[in-house]
Write a protein that holds these residues in place. Structure first.
Motif, mmCIF file in Angstrom:
data_model
loop_
_atom_site.group_PDB
_atom_site.id
_atom_site.type_symbol
_atom_site.label_atom_id
_atom_site.label_comp_id
_atom_site.label_asym_id
_atom_site.label_seq_id
_atom_site.Cartn_x
_atom_site.Cartn_y
_atom_site.Cartn_z
ATOM 1 N N ALA A 258 3.266 0.697 -9.036
ATOM 2 C CA ALA A 258 3.461 2.144 -8.961
ATOM 3 C C ALA A 258 2.645 2.753 -7.836
ATOM 4 C CB ALA A 258 3.090 2.781 -10.297
ATOM 5 N N ARG A 259 1.391 2.328 -7.708
ATOM 6 C CA ARG A 259 0.529 2.892 -6.668
ATOM 7 C C ARG A 259 0.976 2.463 -5.271
ATOM 8 N NH1 ARG A 259 -1.520 3.319 -11.215
ATOM 9 N NH2 ARG A 259 -3.366 4.521 -11.801
ATOM 10 N N LEU A 260 1.400 1.209 -5.142
ATOM 11 C CA LEU A 260 1.893 0.759 -3.849
ATOM 12 C C LEU A 260 3.196 1.456 -3.484
ATOM 13 C CD1 LEU A 260 1.186 -3.085 -3.964
ATOM 14 C CD2 LEU A 260 -0.009 -1.352 -2.634
ATOM 15 N N ALA A 261 4.047 1.676 -4.493
ATOM 16 C CA ALA A 261 5.337 2.322 -4.224
ATOM 17 C C ALA A 261 5.142 3.733 -3.693
ATOM 18 C CB ALA A 261 6.185 2.349 -5.495
ATOM 19 N N THR B 252 -4.296 2.079 3.832
ATOM 20 C CA THR B 252 -4.480 2.422 2.424
ATOM 21 C C THR B 252 -3.705 1.481 1.518
ATOM 22 O OG1 THR B 252 -4.757 4.743 3.052
ATOM 23 C CG2 THR B 252 -4.298 4.281 0.742
ATOM 24 N N VAL B 253 -2.484 1.126 1.927
ATOM 25 C CA VAL B 253 -1.691 0.166 1.141
ATOM 26 C C VAL B 253 -2.421 -1.166 1.021
ATOM 27 C CG1 VAL B 253 0.405 -1.233 1.189
ATOM 28 C CG2 VAL B 253 0.548 1.202 1.607
ATOM 29 N N LEU B 254 -2.954 -1.650 2.118
ATOM 30 C CA LEU B 254 -3.670 -2.935 2.094
ATOM 31 C C LEU B 254 -4.924 -2.848 1.231
ATOM 32 C CD1 LEU B 254 -3.314 -3.834 5.875
ATOM 33 C CD2 LEU B 254 -2.190 -4.977 3.956
ATOM 34 N N LEU B 255 -5.624 -1.703 1.278
ATOM 35 C CA LEU B 255 -6.819 -1.543 0.462
ATOM 36 C C LEU B 255 -6.491 -1.520 -1.022
ATOM 37 C CD1 LEU B 255 -9.874 -1.048 0.364
ATOM 38 C CD2 LEU B 255 -9.400 1.404 0.568
ATOM 39 N N ILE B 256 -5.454 -0.763 -1.398
ATOM 40 C CA ILE B 256 -5.035 -0.715 -2.803
ATOM 41 C C ILE B 256 -4.566 -2.093 -3.265
ATOM 42 C CG2 ILE B 256 -3.332 0.265 -4.386
ATOM 43 C CD1 ILE B 256 -3.417 2.813 -2.750
ATOM 44 N N PHE B 257 -3.859 -2.808 -2.390
ATOM 45 C CA PHE B 257 -3.386 -4.151 -2.731
ATOM 46 C C PHE B 257 -4.555 -5.097 -2.986
ATOM 47 C CE2 PHE B 257 -1.811 -8.381 -1.358
ATOM 48 C CZ PHE B 257 -0.848 -8.544 -2.316
ATOM 49 N N ALA B 258 -5.581 -5.030 -2.133
ATOM 50 C CA ALA B 258 -6.751 -5.901 -2.319
ATOM 51 C C ALA B 258 -7.477 -5.579 -3.617
ATOM 52 C CB ALA B 258 -7.699 -5.747 -1.122
ATOM 53 N N LEU B 259 -7.704 -4.295 -3.890
ATOM 54 C CA LEU B 259 -8.392 -3.907 -5.126
ATOM 55 C C LEU B 259 -7.568 -4.282 -6.356
ATOM 56 C CD1 LEU B 259 -9.719 -0.403 -4.017
ATOM 57 C CD2 LEU B 259 -11.064 -2.467 -4.381
ATOM 58 N N GLY B 260 -6.248 -4.089 -6.254
ATOM 59 C CA GLY B 260 -5.396 -4.420 -7.394
ATOM 60 C C GLY B 260 -5.380 -5.903 -7.695
ATOM 61 N N LEU B 261 -5.278 -6.739 -6.670
ATOM 62 C CA LEU B 261 -5.320 -8.185 -6.890
ATOM 63 C C LEU B 261 -6.640 -8.611 -7.529
ATOM 64 C CD1 LEU B 261 -3.688 -9.778 -3.706
ATOM 65 C CD2 LEU B 261 -2.735 -9.620 -6.012
ATOM 66 N N TYR B 262 -7.751 -8.047 -7.041
ATOM 67 C CA TYR B 262 -9.057 -8.424 -7.588
ATOM 68 C C TYR B 262 -9.157 -8.036 -9.060
ATOM 69 C CZ TYR B 262 -14.076 -8.990 -8.053
ATOM 70 O OH TYR B 262 -15.326 -9.390 -8.479
ATOM 71 N N GLU B 263 -8.720 -6.824 -9.393
ATOM 72 C CA GLU B 263 -8.835 -6.364 -10.783
ATOM 73 C C GLU B 263 -7.874 -7.105 -11.711
ATOM 74 O OE1 GLU B 263 -10.175 -2.105 -11.560
ATOM 75 O OE2 GLU B 263 -8.802 -1.871 -9.882
ATOM 76 N N LEU B 264 -6.732 -7.513 -11.204
ATOM 77 C CA LEU B 264 -5.759 -8.186 -12.060
ATOM 78 C C LEU B 264 -6.099 -9.653 -12.295
ATOM 79 C CD1 LEU B 264 -2.346 -6.752 -10.773
ATOM 80 C CD2 LEU B 264 -3.477 -6.256 -12.934
ATOM 81 N N MET C 185 -6.781 -1.905 10.433
ATOM 82 C CA MET C 185 -5.875 -0.779 10.595
ATOM 83 C C MET C 185 -6.635 0.546 10.635
ATOM 84 S SD MET C 185 -2.878 -1.877 11.072
ATOM 85 C CE MET C 185 -2.221 -0.212 11.096
ATOM 86 N N PHE C 186 -7.669 0.691 9.795
ATOM 87 C CA PHE C 186 -8.499 1.891 9.848
ATOM 88 C C PHE C 186 -9.158 2.027 11.224
ATOM 89 C CE2 PHE C 186 -8.714 1.981 5.073
ATOM 90 C CZ PHE C 186 -8.252 3.288 4.935
ATOM 91 N N TYR C 187 -9.636 0.906 11.764
ATOM 92 C CA TYR C 187 -10.292 0.921 13.071
ATOM 93 C C TYR C 187 -9.306 1.342 14.167
ATOM 94 C CZ TYR C 187 -12.245 -0.946 17.411
ATOM 95 O OH TYR C 187 -12.666 -1.089 18.703
ATOM 96 N N MET C 188 -8.115 0.737 14.181
ATOM 97 C CA MET C 188 -7.144 1.051 15.217
ATOM 98 C C MET C 188 -6.675 2.500 15.130
ATOM 99 S SD MET C 188 -4.775 -2.364 15.675
ATOM 100 C CE MET C 188 -4.292 -2.462 13.967
ATOM 101 N N ALA C 189 -6.431 2.983 13.909
ATOM 102 C CA ALA C 189 -5.991 4.368 13.756
ATOM 103 C C ALA C 189 -7.082 5.342 14.183
ATOM 104 C CB ALA C 189 -5.583 4.628 12.304
ATOM 105 N N THR C 190 -8.341 5.013 13.883
ATOM 106 C CA THR C 190 -9.447 5.881 14.287
ATOM 107 C C THR C 190 -9.612 5.906 15.802
ATOM 108 O OG1 THR C 190 -10.575 5.394 12.194
ATOM 109 C CG2 THR C 190 -11.910 6.342 13.956
#
Length: 217
Positions: A123-126, A83-95, A33-38
């Motif tokens: 909260a962050r995803l919302a 950004t949502v996908l990135l936060i989701f990936a980091l959150g899953l890894y940390e949890l 998504m970052f690539y396509m938006a850029t």
């Protein structure tokens, strides 16, 4: 029997590593998504190079301006989804896997990237998902055609609902108390200050609706 129970519990605990597949998939989707938006942003800037051309008439320039605004909204929407996908990936890894030591010990680490519980992740995803919905609403509002007064009222109602959603989010996450948001004296003070503007807008909308109804007959 105790040995079997310990073996099963160990296997059950280690099964959490299956979340790694979701983390990797979310990261790859985020990078895509970052690539396509850029790429979209690059080609939008390339097309804007012709905006100042003397050979372009006002109609073509106005069309390019409208197209560019729509593309900007789409680009922002793409970056927010990434950004949502990135936060989701980091959150899953940390949890489920492990804490990210570099994020914990870094002074420049953003609080958005530090997930300590499932509620933190939600909260962050919302927050970001709400921003995506606002951007999508803005995208549809740009493409709307206002033929009747009902269309204007629908736009105003959508904006009011967005405002209520933002206020509700602040109340839900403890950023603002309901008593402070719905403080009677402050609301009356705001209405007094904006009363003239409200009356003028109401008269304009009524006049437009009347002329539209008469012209349709």
């Amino acid at each position: 029997m105790k040995r079997v129970e310990q073996l099963f519990e160990g296997l059950l605990w280690e099964s959490r590593f299956v979340v790694v597949f979701a983390v990797l998939a979310s990261l790859l989707a985020s990078f895509a998504m970052f690539y396509m938006a850029t790429v979209d942003a690059y080609y939008m800037l390339v097309h804007l190079a012709h905006y100042a051309s003397p050979a372009m008439d006002m109609a073509a320039r106005s069309s390019l301006r409208g197209t560019t605004i729509a593309h900007v909204v789409e680009i922002v929407d793409g970056y927010l989804l990434a950004t949502v996908l990135l936060i989701f990936a980091l959150g899953l890894y940390e949890l489920f896997i492990s804490k990210i030591d570099k994020a914990e010990g870094s002074e420049t680490s953003s609080n958005v990237l530090l997930i300590r519980s499932l509620d933190d992740l939600k909260a962050r995803l919302a927050k970001v998902i709400l921003m995506i919905l606002i951007v999508k609403f803005f995208e549809h509002a740009i493409a709307m055609t206002f033929d009747t007064a009902i269309d204007l009222l629908a736009l105003a109602g959508g904006i009011a609902l967005l405002g209520l959603a933002l206020v509700g989010r602040r109340i839900a996450f403890g950023q603002a108390g309901a008593a402070r948001v719905f403080d009677g004296p402050r609301l009356l003070r705001m209405l007094r200050v904006n009363g003239d503007i409200f009356v003028r807008t109401l008269c304009l909308v009524t006049a437009f609706a009347w002329f539209t109804a008469k012209g349709a007959r």
